[in-house]
Design an enzyme around this catalytic site. Structure first.
Site, PDB file in Angstrom:
ATOM      1  N   LYS A   5       1.114   0.442  15.210  1.00 23.43           N
ATOM      2  CA  LYS A   5       2.527   0.435  15.606  1.00 23.43           C
ATOM      3  C   LYS A   5       2.936  -0.706  16.536  1.00 23.43           C
ATOM      4  O   LYS A   5       4.133  -1.010  16.663  1.00 23.43           O
ATOM      5  CB  LYS A   5       2.876   1.767  16.309  1.00 23.43           C
ATOM      6  CG  LYS A   5       2.860   2.958  15.391  1.00 23.43           C
ATOM      7  CD  LYS A   5       4.037   2.905  14.443  1.00 23.43           C
ATOM      8  CE  LYS A   5       3.891   3.834  13.266  1.00 23.43           C
ATOM      9  NZ  LYS A   5       4.014   3.207  11.963  1.00 23.43           N
TER      10      LYS A   5
ATOM     11  N   TYR B  55       3.881   7.131   9.875  1.00 23.60           N
ATOM     12  CA  TYR B  55       3.018   5.986   9.555  1.00 23.60           C
ATOM     13  C   TYR B  55       3.835   4.856   8.923  1.00 23.60           C
ATOM     14  O   TYR B  55       3.635   3.683   9.264  1.00 23.60           O
ATOM     15  CB  TYR B  55       1.873   6.415   8.620  1.00 23.60           C
ATOM     16  CG  TYR B  55       0.808   5.348   8.506  1.00 23.60           C
ATOM     17  CD1 TYR B  55      -0.222   5.253   9.436  1.00 23.60           C
ATOM     18  CD2 TYR B  55       0.857   4.398   7.481  1.00 23.60           C
ATOM     19  CE1 TYR B  55      -1.184   4.245   9.357  1.00 23.60           C
ATOM     20  CE2 TYR B  55      -0.095   3.389   7.394  1.00 23.60           C
ATOM     21  CZ  TYR B  55      -1.115   3.315   8.328  1.00 23.60           C
ATOM     22  OH  TYR B  55      -2.046   2.313   8.252  1.00 23.60           O
TER      23      TYR B  55
ATOM     24  N   HIS C  98       0.828  -1.203   0.000  1.00 23.44           N
ATOM     25  CA  HIS C  98       0.000   0.000   0.000  1.00 23.44           C
ATOM     26  C   HIS C  98       0.866   1.258   0.000  1.00 23.44           C
ATOM     27  O   HIS C  98       1.684   1.447   0.888  1.00 23.44           O
ATOM     28  CB  HIS C  98      -0.935   0.010   1.213  1.00 23.44           C
ATOM     29  CG  HIS C  98      -2.132  -0.871   1.038  1.00 23.44           C
ATOM     30  ND1 HIS C  98      -3.239  -0.809   1.852  1.00 23.44           N
ATOM     31  CD2 HIS C  98      -2.405  -1.829   0.108  1.00 23.44           C
ATOM     32  CE1 HIS C  98      -4.140  -1.695   1.434  1.00 23.44           C
ATOM     33  NE2 HIS C  98      -3.641  -2.329   0.393  1.00 23.44           N
TER      34      HIS C  98
ATOM     35  N   PRO D  24      -4.102   0.915  19.074  1.00 29.60           N
ATOM     36  CA  PRO D  24      -3.825   0.374  17.743  1.00 29.60           C
ATOM     37  C   PRO D  24      -3.906   1.389  16.596  1.00 29.60           C
ATOM     38  O   PRO D  24      -3.513   1.078  15.474  1.00 29.60           O
ATOM     39  CB  PRO D  24      -4.903  -0.705  17.574  1.00 29.60           C
ATOM     40  CG  PRO D  24      -5.974  -0.350  18.537  1.00 29.60           C
ATOM     41  CD  PRO D  24      -5.302   0.335  19.678  1.00 29.60           C
TER      42      PRO D  24
ATOM     43  N   TYR E  39      -9.263   5.529   7.379  1.00 28.35           N
ATOM     44  CA  TYR E  39      -9.414   5.894   8.790  1.00 28.35           C
ATOM     45  C   TYR E  39     -10.445   7.022   8.837  1.00 28.35           C
ATOM     46  O   TYR E  39     -10.234   8.062   8.216  1.00 28.35           O
ATOM     47  CB  TYR E  39      -8.100   6.424   9.373  1.00 28.35           C
ATOM     48  CG  TYR E  39      -7.007   5.391   9.552  1.00 28.35           C
ATOM     49  CD1 TYR E  39      -6.144   5.048   8.509  1.00 28.35           C
ATOM     50  CD2 TYR E  39      -6.806   4.781  10.794  1.00 28.35           C
ATOM     51  CE1 TYR E  39      -5.121   4.113   8.697  1.00 28.35           C
ATOM     52  CE2 TYR E  39      -5.789   3.856  10.987  1.00 28.35           C
ATOM     53  CZ  TYR E  39      -4.957   3.523   9.939  1.00 28.35           C
ATOM     54  OH  TYR E  39      -3.956   2.603  10.131  1.00 28.35           O
TER      55      TYR E  39
HETATM   56  P1  FAD Z   1       2.257 -10.855  22.157  1.00 28.25           P
HETATM   57  O1  FAD Z   1       1.941 -10.948  20.710  1.00 28.25           O
HETATM   58  O2  FAD Z   1       1.245 -10.466  23.102  1.00 28.25           O
HETATM   59  O3  FAD Z   1       3.015 -12.161  22.573  1.00 28.25           O
HETATM   60  C1  FAD Z   1       3.308 -12.459  23.904  1.00 28.25           C
HETATM   61  C2  FAD Z   1       3.367 -13.952  24.105  1.00 28.25           C
HETATM   62  O4  FAD Z   1       3.738 -14.208  25.452  1.00 28.25           O
HETATM   63  C3  FAD Z   1       2.042 -14.652  23.867  1.00 28.25           C
HETATM   64  O5  FAD Z   1       2.189 -15.730  22.975  1.00 28.25           O
HETATM   65  C4  FAD Z   1       1.599 -15.097  25.255  1.00 28.25           C
HETATM   66  O6  FAD Z   1       0.880 -16.326  25.225  1.00 28.25           O
HETATM   67  C5  FAD Z   1       2.920 -15.228  25.969  1.00 28.25           C
HETATM   68  N1  FAD Z   1       2.799 -15.053  27.422  1.00 28.25           N
HETATM   69  C6  FAD Z   1       2.062 -14.152  28.097  1.00 28.25           C
HETATM   70  N2  FAD Z   1       2.195 -14.314  29.397  1.00 28.25           N
HETATM   71  C7  FAD Z   1       3.044 -15.338  29.580  1.00 28.25           C
HETATM   72  C8  FAD Z   1       3.563 -15.989  30.722  1.00 28.25           C
HETATM   73  N3  FAD Z   1       3.215 -15.603  31.945  1.00 28.25           N
HETATM   74  N4  FAD Z   1       4.402 -17.004  30.534  1.00 28.25           N
HETATM   75  C9  FAD Z   1       4.751 -17.412  29.288  1.00 28.25           C
HETATM   76  N5  FAD Z   1       4.292 -16.844  28.184  1.00 28.25           N
HETATM   77  C10 FAD Z   1       3.445 -15.819  28.310  1.00 28.25           C
HETATM   78  N6  FAD Z   1      -1.397  -3.825  17.006  1.00 28.25           N
HETATM   79  C11 FAD Z   1      -1.551  -3.195  15.870  1.00 28.25           C
HETATM   80  O7  FAD Z   1      -0.571  -2.625  15.394  1.00 28.25           O
HETATM   81  N7  FAD Z   1      -2.778  -3.204  15.241  1.00 28.25           N
HETATM   82  C12 FAD Z   1      -3.856  -3.887  15.763  1.00 28.25           C
HETATM   83  O8  FAD Z   1      -4.919  -3.908  15.183  1.00 28.25           O
HETATM   84  C13 FAD Z   1      -3.724  -4.542  16.961  1.00 28.25           C
HETATM   85  N8  FAD Z   1      -4.751  -5.195  17.534  1.00 28.25           N
HETATM   86  C14 FAD Z   1      -4.569  -5.821  18.745  1.00 28.25           C
HETATM   87  C15 FAD Z   1      -5.630  -6.471  19.349  1.00 28.25           C
HETATM   88  C16 FAD Z   1      -5.455  -7.083  20.604  1.00 28.25           C
HETATM   89  C17 FAD Z   1      -6.613  -7.801  21.267  1.00 28.25           C
HETATM   90  C18 FAD Z   1      -4.191  -7.044  21.242  1.00 28.25           C
HETATM   91  C19 FAD Z   1      -3.987  -7.704  22.591  1.00 28.25           C
HETATM   92  C20 FAD Z   1      -3.132  -6.396  20.603  1.00 28.25           C
HETATM   93  C21 FAD Z   1      -3.308  -5.768  19.363  1.00 28.25           C
HETATM   94  N9  FAD Z   1      -2.268  -5.102  18.716  1.00 28.25           N
HETATM   95  C22 FAD Z   1      -2.436  -4.487  17.559  1.00 28.25           C
HETATM   96  C23 FAD Z   1      -0.954  -5.038  19.265  1.00 28.25           C
HETATM   97  C24 FAD Z   1      -0.048  -6.080  18.646  1.00 28.25           C
HETATM   98  O9  FAD Z   1      -0.772  -7.241  18.374  1.00 28.25           O
HETATM   99  C25 FAD Z   1       1.041  -6.312  19.662  1.00 28.25           C
HETATM  100  O10 FAD Z   1       1.752  -5.102  19.779  1.00 28.25           O
HETATM  101  C26 FAD Z   1       1.989  -7.444  19.301  1.00 28.25           C
HETATM  102  O11 FAD Z   1       1.313  -8.673  19.393  1.00 28.25           O
HETATM  103  C27 FAD Z   1       3.178  -7.432  20.248  1.00 28.25           C
HETATM  104  O12 FAD Z   1       3.909  -8.598  20.108  1.00 28.25           O
HETATM  105  P2  FAD Z   1       4.609  -9.260  21.367  1.00 28.25           P
HETATM  106  O13 FAD Z   1       5.321 -10.433  20.807  1.00 28.25           O
HETATM  107  O14 FAD Z   1       5.351  -8.232  22.109  1.00 28.25           O
HETATM  108  O15 FAD Z   1       3.442  -9.707  22.326  1.00 28.25           O
HETATM  109  C1  DHB Z   2      -5.178  -2.769  11.278  1.00 26.45           C
HETATM  110  C2  DHB Z   2      -5.074  -2.424  12.565  1.00 26.45           C
HETATM  111  C3  DHB Z   2      -4.693  -1.138  12.891  1.00 26.45           C
HETATM  112  O1  DHB Z   2      -4.557  -0.790  14.169  1.00 26.45           O
HETATM  113  C4  DHB Z   2      -4.431  -0.207  11.925  1.00 26.45           C
HETATM  114  O2  DHB Z   2      -4.092   1.049  12.288  1.00 26.45           O
HETATM  115  C5  DHB Z   2      -4.526  -0.563  10.628  1.00 26.45           C
HETATM  116  C6  DHB Z   2      -4.908  -1.862  10.304  1.00 26.45           C
HETATM  117  C7  DHB Z   2      -5.610  -4.141  10.930  1.00 26.45           C
HETATM  118  O3  DHB Z   2      -5.846  -4.952  11.821  1.00 26.45           O
HETATM  119  O4  DHB Z   2      -5.725  -4.442   9.730  1.00 26.45           O
END
Ligand code: FAD
Ligand code: DHB
Length: 389
Positions: A296, A384, A72, A292, A200
């Site tokens: 980022k 962005y 995109h 979200p 958006y």
């Molecule tokens: P996570 O992906 O959360 O991974 C952490 C891992 O640690 C998981 O697998 C979990 O099972 C494990 N864990 C947790 N606690 C323990 C423990 N006590 N012991 C062992 N393992 C453990 N970001 C965007 O940019 N756009 C979005 O639309 C968006 N939507 C989201 C929706 C939701 C519901 C959530 C929760 C987050 C969203 N995010 C979004 C944020 C993005 O998904 C996260 O920033 C990203 O997943 C971060 O990656 P991470 O590996 O740091 O953490």
């Molecule tokens: C999506 C999530 C976001 O937070 C965003 O800013 C753009 C796209 C997505 O899940 O596709």
């Protein structure tokens, strides 16, 4: 069991770190409390900065992304019944990729399996120990039996509800937090997206976002109250509300269909400082959360582990602790800018329950300014697509 780096968490941060370390010849074990199927079932982010894409390619996990991701070059911003395009490519020379976090996780898990690296899923009672000394370890239970991983370092990649951050001694860290008075209700459906690029929308009834996973799969979000329940939202109610919040031309092109995932996510900004304590290093959501809106969260996980892998690489190559000492400042330096951008976009686009008419006018004026000023648009585009690292 013994390894060089014990990684807690098999999300994008832990998995990418594992591959970067493996590439540098550094042994690592990942331990996660969830099952592999559970992790792969989570629907989260969808927009990749090119820094993240480059890293996935560099660790040999970018094949499917190169074939399937959508490139995109711009995004749309809608307000007061009209919309304008922010040309990311023209302003920055960069694009973003549309490729779901679920797919990123899948590809990284496959790469890890191919490399023969060890991951322990469904581990209970995971706990980091002795990271303020020379001999840290991570313990966990399987079938009621305690197991221990002795290691040189622990990487806390266990997300916002993980155990690593909670294990830091009180008083060793400072927390910065903002909780927003709304959430996002997200829906996934196998219908063509409303527009070629993301939309958006700022609307009096609340924020809406039209995103996608492919040309045949759409991801939509609408701002909701924090006390709402997914069960109370039928698909029809969601589609009606989405269309009300989009400009007429976009609303007319919404293709509706049955959803196969619906969930509500709360919005908050959160940063802990520092993200290193002794031999424990936090990366990704374990150290900072962003709302979200700026897409980022996932991308920040990638920049954190880039700095962390570089620091471990230096340590194991020539014994230098310079990178380890600098990690917290470097990772947070970039993270704070994404925290700022996500906060700014959240403020710009959402309906705040207590907003005075003055504040609504400020949002509208800022959007008008972005649509008219090349310089304002360039600043938004630069953030962005992702600041360099
Ligand atoms: P996570 O992906 O959360 O991974 C952490 C891992 O640690 C998981 O697998 C979990 O099972 C494990 N864990 C947790 N606690 C323990 C423990 N006590 N012991 C062992 N393992 C453990 N970001 C965007 O940019 N756009 C979005 O639309 C968006 N939507 C989201 C929706 C939701 C519901 C959530 C929760 C987050 C969203 N995010 C979004 C944020 C993005 O998904 C996260 O920033 C990203 O997943 C971060 O990656 P991470 O590996 O740091 O953490
Ligand atoms: C999506 C999530 C976001 O937070 C965003 O800013 C753009 C796209 C997505 O899940 O596709």
């Amino acid at each position: 069991m013994r390894t060089q780096v014990a990684i807690v968490g098999s999300g994008p941060a832990g998995l990418l770190l594992g591959q970067l370390l493996h590439k540098a010849g550094i042994d690592n074990v990942i331990v996660d409390r969830a099952s592999k199927a559970h992790i792969l079932g989570r629907v989260r982010a969808g927009v990749l900065e090119d820094g993240m894409a480059r890293q996935l390619t560099a660790v040999g996990a970018g094949g499917r992304m190169a074939a399937e991701a959508l490139v995109h070059d711009g995004v749309w911003l809608a307000f007061m019944g009209r919309r304008f395009r922010l040309d990311l490519k023209a302003h920055t020379g960069k694009s973003v990729l549309i490729y779901g976090q679920t797919e990123v996780t899948h590809d990284l898990m496959d790469a890890r399996e191919r490399a023969g690296l060890m991951t322990i899923y469904s581990a209970e009672n995971v706990r980091p120990h002795d990271f303020d000394g020379e001999s840290p370890s991570v313990t966990y239970d399987t079938d009621g039996i305690e197991k221990r991983i002795d290691c040189a370092f622990i990487a806390g990649c266990d997300g916002q509800h993980g155990v690593c951050r909670k294990s830091l001694p009180e008083g060793a860290t400072t927390v910065f937090e903002r909780v927003y008075p709304f959430g996002w209700l997200g829906l996934l459906a196998d219908v063509p997206p409303v527009s070629e690029e993301l939309v958006y929308a700022n609307h009096d009834r609340g924020f809406a976002l039209c995103s996608m996973r492919s040309r045949a799969r759409s991801r939509y979000y609408i701002q909701c109250r924090t006390d709402e329940r997914v069960e109370d939202w039928s698909d029809d109610a969601f589609w009606d509300e989405l269309r009300r919040r989009l400009p007429p031309d976009a609303a007319e092109s919404v293709t509706t269909g049955p959803s196969f995932e619906k969930s509500i996510a709360p919005l908050r900004s959160f940063v802990i400082e520092p993200v290193r304590f002794g031999r424990l290093f936090l990366a990704g959501d374990a150290g900072h959360i962003v709302p979200p809106t700026g897409a980022k969260g996932l991308n920040l996980a990638a920049s954190d582990v880039h700095y962390l892998a570089e620091a471990f690489g230096e340590y194991y190559a020539d014994g230098s602790e310079e990178g380890l000492r600098a990690y917290s400042e470097k990772a947070l330096g970039r993270a704070w800018k994404a925290v700022r951008f996500s906060w700014w976009m959240t403020n710009l686009l959402h309906r705040f329950p207590d907003a005075a008419p003055f504040e609504r006018r400020m949002q509208e004026t800022e959007l008008a300014y972005l649509s008219q000023s090349e310089r304002a648009a360039a600043a938004m585009a630069e953030n962005y697509v992702g600041l360099p690292y």
